[in-house]
Motif scaffolding. Sequence first.
Motif, PDB file in Angstrom:
ATOM      1  N   ALA A  97       0.827  -1.195   0.000  1.00  0.00           N
ATOM      2  CA  ALA A  97       0.000   0.000   0.000  1.00  0.00           C
ATOM      3  C   ALA A  97       0.867   1.253   0.000  1.00  0.00           C
ATOM      4  O   ALA A  97       0.537   2.241  -0.661  1.00  0.00           O
ATOM      5  CB  ALA A  97      -0.936   0.015   1.219  1.00  0.00           C
ATOM      6  N   PHE A  98       1.988   1.226   0.729  1.00  0.00           N
ATOM      7  CA  PHE A  98       2.794   2.430   0.905  1.00  0.00           C
ATOM      8  C   PHE A  98       3.441   2.910  -0.391  1.00  0.00           C
ATOM      9  O   PHE A  98       3.477   4.106  -0.664  1.00  0.00           O
ATOM     10  CB  PHE A  98       3.878   2.192   1.952  1.00  0.00           C
ATOM     11  N   PHE A  99       3.971   1.992  -1.197  1.00  0.00           N
ATOM     12  CA  PHE A  99       4.707   2.437  -2.379  1.00  0.00           C
ATOM     13  C   PHE A  99       3.776   3.091  -3.400  1.00  0.00           C
ATOM     14  O   PHE A  99       4.186   3.979  -4.152  1.00  0.00           O
ATOM     15  CB  PHE A  99       5.530   1.311  -3.008  1.00  0.00           C
ATOM     16  N   PHE A 100       2.500   2.671  -3.431  1.00  0.00           N
ATOM     17  CA  PHE A 100       1.551   3.305  -4.347  1.00  0.00           C
ATOM     18  C   PHE A 100       1.390   4.787  -3.999  1.00  0.00           C
ATOM     19  O   PHE A 100       1.430   5.655  -4.883  1.00  0.00           O
ATOM     20  CB  PHE A 100       0.186   2.611  -4.270  1.00  0.00           C
ATOM     21  N   ARG A 101       1.216   5.062  -2.721  1.00  0.00           N
ATOM     22  CA  ARG A 101       1.049   6.457  -2.303  1.00  0.00           C
ATOM     23  C   ARG A 101       2.336   7.248  -2.556  1.00  0.00           C
ATOM     24  O   ARG A 101       2.290   8.399  -3.014  1.00  0.00           O
ATOM     25  CB  ARG A 101       0.674   6.517  -0.828  1.00  0.00           C
ATOM     26  N   GLU A 102       3.462   6.629  -2.254  1.00  0.00           N
ATOM     27  CA  GLU A 102       4.752   7.295  -2.460  1.00  0.00           C
ATOM     28  C   GLU A 102       4.900   7.765  -3.907  1.00  0.00           C
ATOM     29  O   GLU A 102       5.244   8.933  -4.174  1.00  0.00           O
ATOM     30  CB  GLU A 102       5.883   6.327  -2.092  1.00  0.00           C
ATOM     31  N   SER A 114      10.838   4.696  -6.696  1.00  0.00           N
ATOM     32  CA  SER A 114      10.541   4.144  -5.377  1.00  0.00           C
ATOM     33  C   SER A 114      11.723   3.292  -4.947  1.00  0.00           C
ATOM     34  O   SER A 114      12.117   2.356  -5.657  1.00  0.00           O
ATOM     35  CB  SER A 114       9.277   3.267  -5.436  1.00  0.00           C
ATOM     36  N   PHE A 115      12.280   3.585  -3.765  1.00  0.00           N
ATOM     37  CA  PHE A 115      13.434   2.807  -3.289  1.00  0.00           C
ATOM     38  C   PHE A 115      13.075   1.338  -3.123  1.00  0.00           C
ATOM     39  O   PHE A 115      13.904   0.444  -3.328  1.00  0.00           O
ATOM     40  CB  PHE A 115      13.948   3.378  -1.956  1.00  0.00           C
ATOM     41  N   TYR A 116      11.840   1.078  -2.771  1.00  0.00           N
ATOM     42  CA  TYR A 116      11.358  -0.286  -2.545  1.00  0.00           C
ATOM     43  C   TYR A 116      11.345  -1.078  -3.855  1.00  0.00           C
ATOM     44  O   TYR A 116      11.937  -2.171  -3.957  1.00  0.00           O
ATOM     45  CB  TYR A 116       9.968  -0.201  -1.932  1.00  0.00           C
ATOM     46  N   GLN A 142      -2.296   5.841   5.896  1.00  0.00           N
ATOM     47  CA  GLN A 142      -2.227   7.151   5.249  1.00  0.00           C
ATOM     48  C   GLN A 142      -3.436   7.290   4.320  1.00  0.00           C
ATOM     49  O   GLN A 142      -3.953   6.277   3.834  1.00  0.00           O
ATOM     50  CB  GLN A 142      -0.938   7.271   4.416  1.00  0.00           C
ATOM     51  N   PRO A 143      -3.893   8.496   4.061  1.00  0.00           N
ATOM     52  CA  PRO A 143      -5.064   8.647   3.185  1.00  0.00           C
ATOM     53  C   PRO A 143      -4.707   8.376   1.717  1.00  0.00           C
ATOM     54  O   PRO A 143      -4.150   9.238   1.041  1.00  0.00           O
ATOM     55  CB  PRO A 143      -5.470  10.114   3.404  1.00  0.00           C
ATOM     56  N   PHE A 144      -5.019   7.159   1.246  1.00  0.00           N
ATOM     57  CA  PHE A 144      -4.770   6.835  -0.160  1.00  0.00           C
ATOM     58  C   PHE A 144      -5.491   5.542  -0.528  1.00  0.00           C
ATOM     59  O   PHE A 144      -5.557   4.595   0.268  1.00  0.00           O
ATOM     60  CB  PHE A 144      -3.272   6.668  -0.448  1.00  0.00           C
ATOM     61  N   ARG A 145      -6.014   5.517  -1.763  1.00  0.00           N
ATOM     62  CA  ARG A 145      -6.650   4.325  -2.318  1.00  0.00           C
ATOM     63  C   ARG A 145      -6.085   4.053  -3.705  1.00  0.00           C
ATOM     64  O   ARG A 145      -5.594   4.965  -4.367  1.00  0.00           O
ATOM     65  CB  ARG A 145      -8.166   4.519  -2.410  1.00  0.00           C
ATOM     66  N   LEU A 146      -6.203   2.806  -4.139  1.00  0.00           N
ATOM     67  CA  LEU A 146      -5.682   2.453  -5.463  1.00  0.00           C
ATOM     68  C   LEU A 146      -6.347   3.258  -6.574  1.00  0.00           C
ATOM     69  O   LEU A 146      -5.744   3.486  -7.620  1.00  0.00           O
ATOM     70  CB  LEU A 146      -5.875   0.958  -5.738  1.00  0.00           C
TER      71      LEU A 146
END
Length: 345
Positions: A97-102, A114-116, A142-146
């Motif tokens: 989920a985190f890398f999408f928001r990043e 993305s470092f990931y 964190q506030p984010f959706r696909l």
Amino acid sequence: MFGIDFPGDGELLNHSHGVETREGLHITVRGRGPRHRRITVNGAEAQRDGELFAAPVLLTEQLQEITAEAGGERLSVTPYYDRNSRRRYNFFIDDNAFFFRELAVENRRSLFDSFYLAALREIHREFGTKFTLNCFYENAHQPFRLSGFPDRFRGEWEENSGWLRLAFHADCEFPEHPYGAAYPEKLPEHYMRVAAEIRRFAGEQTLIPPVLVHFFDVADPAARRFLREQGMRCFTRSEPYWRNLRERTGREWFARFDSGNRWLEIPVEFFGNLLTQSGIREAVARIAATPGKELVNLGSHEQYCYPFYARYLPDHLERLRLMAELMAEAGYSSVFPAESPESCF
């Protein structure tokens, strides 16, 4: 008491369970039965030693019924034959989920900004590892959706789909056991929502059926049928299930074919975020030293890569790299289970 001790129904068998030739796998069926009864296995009389019986059987089919008869009593098991087995492994990473928001919020130009994802690409380049990233629709931290992820990376997703795939995991990280206790009937709806977004921003070829869902649970029979219809061929069961099989039969099961759901049940050997680097070395050494342990399922979790996460592991990416390195050194190749025509990666 009349029973077949080996093989178990659905038990995955390979060359370590008998003698494999060009004809197939020669195994010895073993069981117990009353001393005074004549016992046959597939129509041939079994050898007896008191209550014990044994009989040779040649397996030539992936699923082949074995029938034992004693008087009027009849028992059948259908093992799963992994013909020409080889060392291979699946590598999934849960809770993405985190890398999408990043990438979206920071307006990155490439996936590998993305470092990931950049670290996963390096692991792939070094060791040929293929990764399946199991995704949440909603980021619980964190506030984010696909639905907010842009489609400008679609070309990169498609170019890298030979080693990097996206799969459904759950709607969100919480609640726990979403498809076991919370709302089991919601799985098809949640699956389709995640799959639709992946198709939109990454293309059909990047979407892959999962090998597990969040917290392993799929309680609703209709949801299990739905997953099978979506192409799920391997279903990861949690450790208590495998512990029960080991205790009941006195041996390790590499996998088990569930004839009702028509998929191969598999264990997770370990999660990288739960073991230290020395623990990972010990675990892979045990795997490689186990005769016939050629179907290996490894996992970890995305969030442990991110410093803002409460349980951040500074060496998590190093652990992922070590897992890939050790599996390669042990002679295992990386594969996507869903791409195997025999449903057995």
